[in-house]
Design an enzyme around this catalytic site. Structure first.
Site, PDB file in Angstrom:
ATOM      1  N   TYR A  53       0.721  -1.330   0.254  1.00  0.00           N
ATOM      2  CA  TYR A  53      -0.013  -0.033  -0.029  1.00  0.00           C
ATOM      3  C   TYR A  53       0.941   1.152  -0.081  1.00  0.00           C
ATOM      4  CZ  TYR A  53      -4.265  -2.241   1.607  1.00  0.00           C
ATOM      5  OH  TYR A  53      -5.606  -3.129   1.999  1.00  0.00           O
ATOM      6  N   GLU A  99      -5.331  -1.376   8.982  1.00  0.00           N
ATOM      7  CA  GLU A  99      -5.132  -1.278  10.483  1.00  0.00           C
ATOM      8  C   GLU A  99      -4.213   0.006  10.774  1.00  0.00           C
ATOM      9  OE1 GLU A  99      -7.018  -3.956   9.493  1.00  0.00           O
ATOM     10  OE2 GLU A  99      -4.861  -4.940   9.175  1.00  0.00           O
ATOM     11  N   ASN A 157     -10.010   0.743  -2.173  1.00  0.00           N
ATOM     12  CA  ASN A 157      -9.702  -0.630  -1.180  1.00  0.00           C
ATOM     13  C   ASN A 157     -10.843  -0.998  -0.650  1.00  0.00           C
ATOM     14  OD1 ASN A 157      -7.188  -2.423  -0.179  1.00  0.00           O
ATOM     15  ND2 ASN A 157      -8.682  -1.868   1.558  1.00  0.00           N
ATOM     16  N   GLU A 158     -11.375  -2.290  -1.050  1.00  0.00           N
ATOM     17  CA  GLU A 158     -12.564  -2.799  -0.665  1.00  0.00           C
ATOM     18  C   GLU A 158     -13.627  -1.634  -0.510  1.00  0.00           C
ATOM     19  OE1 GLU A 158     -11.849  -4.857   3.166  1.00  0.00           O
ATOM     20  OE2 GLU A 158     -11.291  -6.734   2.241  1.00  0.00           O
ATOM     21  N   GLU A 234      -5.884 -10.277  -1.419  1.00  0.00           N
ATOM     22  CA  GLU A 234      -5.337 -10.537   0.061  1.00  0.00           C
ATOM     23  C   GLU A 234      -5.994 -11.769   0.735  1.00  0.00           C
ATOM     24  OE1 GLU A 234      -6.629  -7.543   2.860  1.00  0.00           O
ATOM     25  OE2 GLU A 234      -6.442  -5.746   1.158  1.00  0.00           O
ATOM     26  N   TYR A 301       1.191  -9.988  12.702  1.00  0.00           N
ATOM     27  CA  TYR A 301       0.028 -10.576  12.066  1.00  0.00           C
ATOM     28  C   TYR A 301       0.029 -11.865  11.982  1.00  0.00           C
ATOM     29  CZ  TYR A 301      -3.457  -9.594   8.323  1.00  0.00           C
ATOM     30  OH  TYR A 301      -4.855  -9.217   7.982  1.00  0.00           O
TER      31      TYR A 301
HETATM   32  C1  GLA Z   1      -9.048  -5.624   4.724  1.00  0.00           C
HETATM   33  C2  GLA Z   1      -8.447  -4.639   4.120  1.00  0.00           C
HETATM   34  C3  GLA Z   1      -6.786  -4.610   4.517  1.00  0.00           C
HETATM   35  C4  GLA Z   1      -6.675  -5.140   6.045  1.00  0.00           C
HETATM   36  C5  GLA Z   1      -7.321  -6.401   6.129  1.00  0.00           C
HETATM   37  C6  GLA Z   1      -7.414  -6.983   7.610  1.00  0.00           C
HETATM   38  O1  GLA Z   1      -8.732  -6.888   3.686  1.00  0.00           O
HETATM   39  O2  GLA Z   1      -8.269  -4.399   2.582  1.00  0.00           O
HETATM   40  O3  GLA Z   1      -6.434  -3.243   4.416  1.00  0.00           O
HETATM   41  O4  GLA Z   1      -7.183  -4.241   6.827  1.00  0.00           O
HETATM   42  O5  GLA Z   1      -8.680  -6.462   5.894  1.00  0.00           O
HETATM   43  O6  GLA Z   1      -6.062  -7.088   8.114  1.00  0.00           O
END
Ligand code: GLA
EC number: 3.2.1.23
Length: 601
Positions: A53, A99, A157-158, A234, A301
């Protein structure tokens, strides 16, 4: 010069089918002198790509600034990726979640209250456009068609988990093209029909995020991305931790099996995380679904490469899986042995109150200001008001973001904790004197509608129902790189600490700064060059080593050690500074191994 594109079935590298075997590694969570080591270990695990990122707020802590130096030298990071013979995926956000404080969005963007983030709103888009233009000289020449490592760029992102604004997404695409990005663009979403649809556009290649049930999730993705390569952008192989909760780990065997299923189905992958690193300084984010939960300092993580860059059992299991699908050659890297142990007396300490004037200036305000409105976006602020009450008194504050210690004439009265929804506190009888409230921003929410919330004391304060007015507020300048002279800012604190004779006034209970100096024995063969600082004898606070902020610690756990990367250390004359909020920090001890806390089994 190479060519990378998305074909009808596969990613195509110079016309040949190519499977992306990528690992996430955030340059902003790893000391820059260790980037190359971590990237090499990704290659040695069998990966061919590094994904990162870009954290907008790290580069632009204040409006008008853009820092690409030191640990923020994204160009150097991408060059390190290329030098290891790997490709790169870049996810410039502008929102990244991760996060990370505020999900990467600069706090100053929210100050006017009129900027509409993550949607088609002109002020926001103007700021995003400027941000992307600042990234252009770093990213554009490092694309694969210009001889660089970048093969893909992700848009947002999402987004499907947040909004539904195709015009916004389209404008982002246009901006990213306008700055000169030519590589294919993707989106990532959690694999539900709604999220995959709202999070993308027909012109963008959809990918998914998940950490289990790979085959089923890929099938869902296929329904919404009927052509081209399937990709899990991811693949969650671990998880993050909150203060006060347990340390998350995942089963190595299960993770490896899920990765195997994913690859057996022909998909490409970005392992999130390959190496998590650390939320150094005040960079951690937080969650809030009714209860505020700040993220801890470690971003280990439970990833294949641990926080200190050592291969774990998961690394070896993933390497075996990856060997079936790609090329793994040479021996696996070895984990370093235990770290050096050392006890350092913190012989000098000063109360925060005695140095606070060095850390900033007092701003008078009739009503309670937020920290943001005073131009301070992270860390601490001290609020002061005079009170003179006869009889019993209850202090109420509309909202505390995120934790406030209350003092009357220097005597601790209690704590407001956002996660407990504390709104009131009883003061002593006949409370009279200087009321002080030390507020900590414990990290901005990084996911959901609460991103961008201002920090500090919010709303109004009342005593026995009567408004408490006439405040003086001092946001603490704790960045060692700020402050022009040795009597002010963080250097001012060091100067004050240095002038205390060792042992004299040495046990000052918090909030107080303490200082220790130490030399280090040479690193023996097989020994780790890093250190692990044990925080178990302290309450809550922040630590710096040689001016590098290791981050926050808290006796609540689960994390009980802080990672000290070797490049911040030297053989002699190391300096450790602690801001301890509650107890008296009299010694620092470095232990052989990290302690990230109890798990849930
Ligand atoms: C999602 C987000 C990431 C991160 C993960 C959890 O997939 O896209 O940036 O926050 O969740 O770690």
């Amino acid at each position: 010069m190479s060519d990378f594109r998305i074909g009808d079935e596969h990613f195509l590298l110079d016309g040949e089918p190519f499977r992306i075997l990528s690992g996430a590694l955030h340059y902003f969570r790893v000391h820059p002198d260790l980037w190359r080591d971590r990237i090499r270990k990704a290659r040695q695990m069998g990966l061919n790509t590094i994904e990162t990122y870009v954290a907008w707020n790290a580069h632009a802590p204040r409006e008008g600034e853009f820092d690409l130096s030191g640990g923020l030298d994204l160009g150097r990071f991408l060059d390190d990726v290329a030098a290891e013979g790997m490709h790169a995926i870049v996810r410039p956000g502008p929102y990244i979640c991760a996060e990370w404080d505020n999900g990467g969005l600069p706090a100053w963007l929210f100050e006017s209250g009129t900027v509409g983030v993550r949607r088609d709103e002109p002020q926001y888009l103007a700021a995003v456009s400027q941000y992307l233009e600042q990234l252009a000289p770093v990213l554009v020449p490092r694309q694969i068609d210009q001889g660089g490592p970048i093969i893909l760029v992700q848009i947002e992102n999402e987004y499907g988990a947040y909004g539904s604004d195709p015009v916004y997404l389209q404008k982002l695409v246009e901006m990213n093209r306008r700055i000169g990005l030519t590589v294919p663009f993707t989106t990532v979403d959690q694999p539900t029909a709604q999220m995959l649809e709202d999070g993308s556009l027909p012109s963008l290649h959809k990918t998914a995020s998940f950490g289990s049930r790979s085959v089923e999730r890929l099938a869902t993705l296929r329904e919404h991305q009927p052509t081209g390569p399937l990709m899990c952008s991811e693949f969650w192989d671990g998880w993050f931790d909150h203060w006060g909760a347990h340390h998350h780990t995942t089963s190595v065997a299960q993770s490896a099996e899920d990765l195997d299923d994913l690859l057996a189905a022909g998909a490409s992958v970005n392992i999130y995380m390959f190496h998590g690193g650390t939320n150094f300084g005040f960079t951690n984010g937080a969650n809030d679904k009714g209860v505020y939960q700040p993220i801890v300092t470690s971003y280990d993580y439970d990833a294949p490469l641990d926080e200190a860059g050592n291969p774990t059992e998961k690394y070896h299991a993933f390497r075996e899986v990856l060997a079936k699908y790609g090329s793994v050659s040479g021996p696996a890297p070895e984990a370093a042995g235990p770290a050096r142990t050392l006890d350092v007396p913190l012989a000098r300490s000063v109360a925060l109150s005695s140095v606070v004037d060095r850390l900033g200036s007092w701003t008078p305000r009739e009503e309670l200001p937020s920290m943001d409105s005073l131009g301070r976006y992270t860390g601490f602020a001290l609020y002061r008001a005079e009170i003179d009450i006869v009889g019993p008194a209850v202090l109420e504050i509309d909202e505390v973001r995120d934790r406030a210690q209350v003092f009357l004439d220097g005597t601790p009265i209690g704590v407001f904790a956002r996660d407990h929804h504390d709104r009131s506190i009883a003061l002593p009888m006949d409370a009279r004197g200087v009321l002080e409230i030390l507020v900590e921003d414990q990290g901005r929410v990084d996911y959901g509608p609460r991103i961008g919330e201002p920090k500090g004391l919010i709303g109004s304060a009342r005593i026995n129902g009567e408004p408490l007015l006439r405040w003086l507020v001092l946001p603490l300048e704790l960045d060692p790189t700020e402050g022009a002279d040795a009597s002010q800012g963080f250097s001012g604190v060091i100067t004050a600490l240095s002038s205390v004779a060792p042992g004299e006034a040495s046990v000052v209970s918090g909030p107080a700064f303490a200082l220790g100096r130490f030399d280090l024995p040479p690193v023996r063969a097989g020994q780790s060059a890093d250190l692990f600082l044990d925080t178990r004898s302290w309450g809550k606070g922040v630590v710096w080593v040689n001016g590098f902020c290791l981050g926050r610690y808290w006796s609540r756990g689960p994390q009980h050690t802080l990672y000290v990367p070797a490049p911040v250390l030297r053989e002699s004359g190391n300096e450790i500074v602690i801001l301890e909020l509650h107890s008296a920090a009299t010694a620092a001890s470095f232990v052989p191994a990290p302690e990230l806390g109890h798990t849930d089994f």
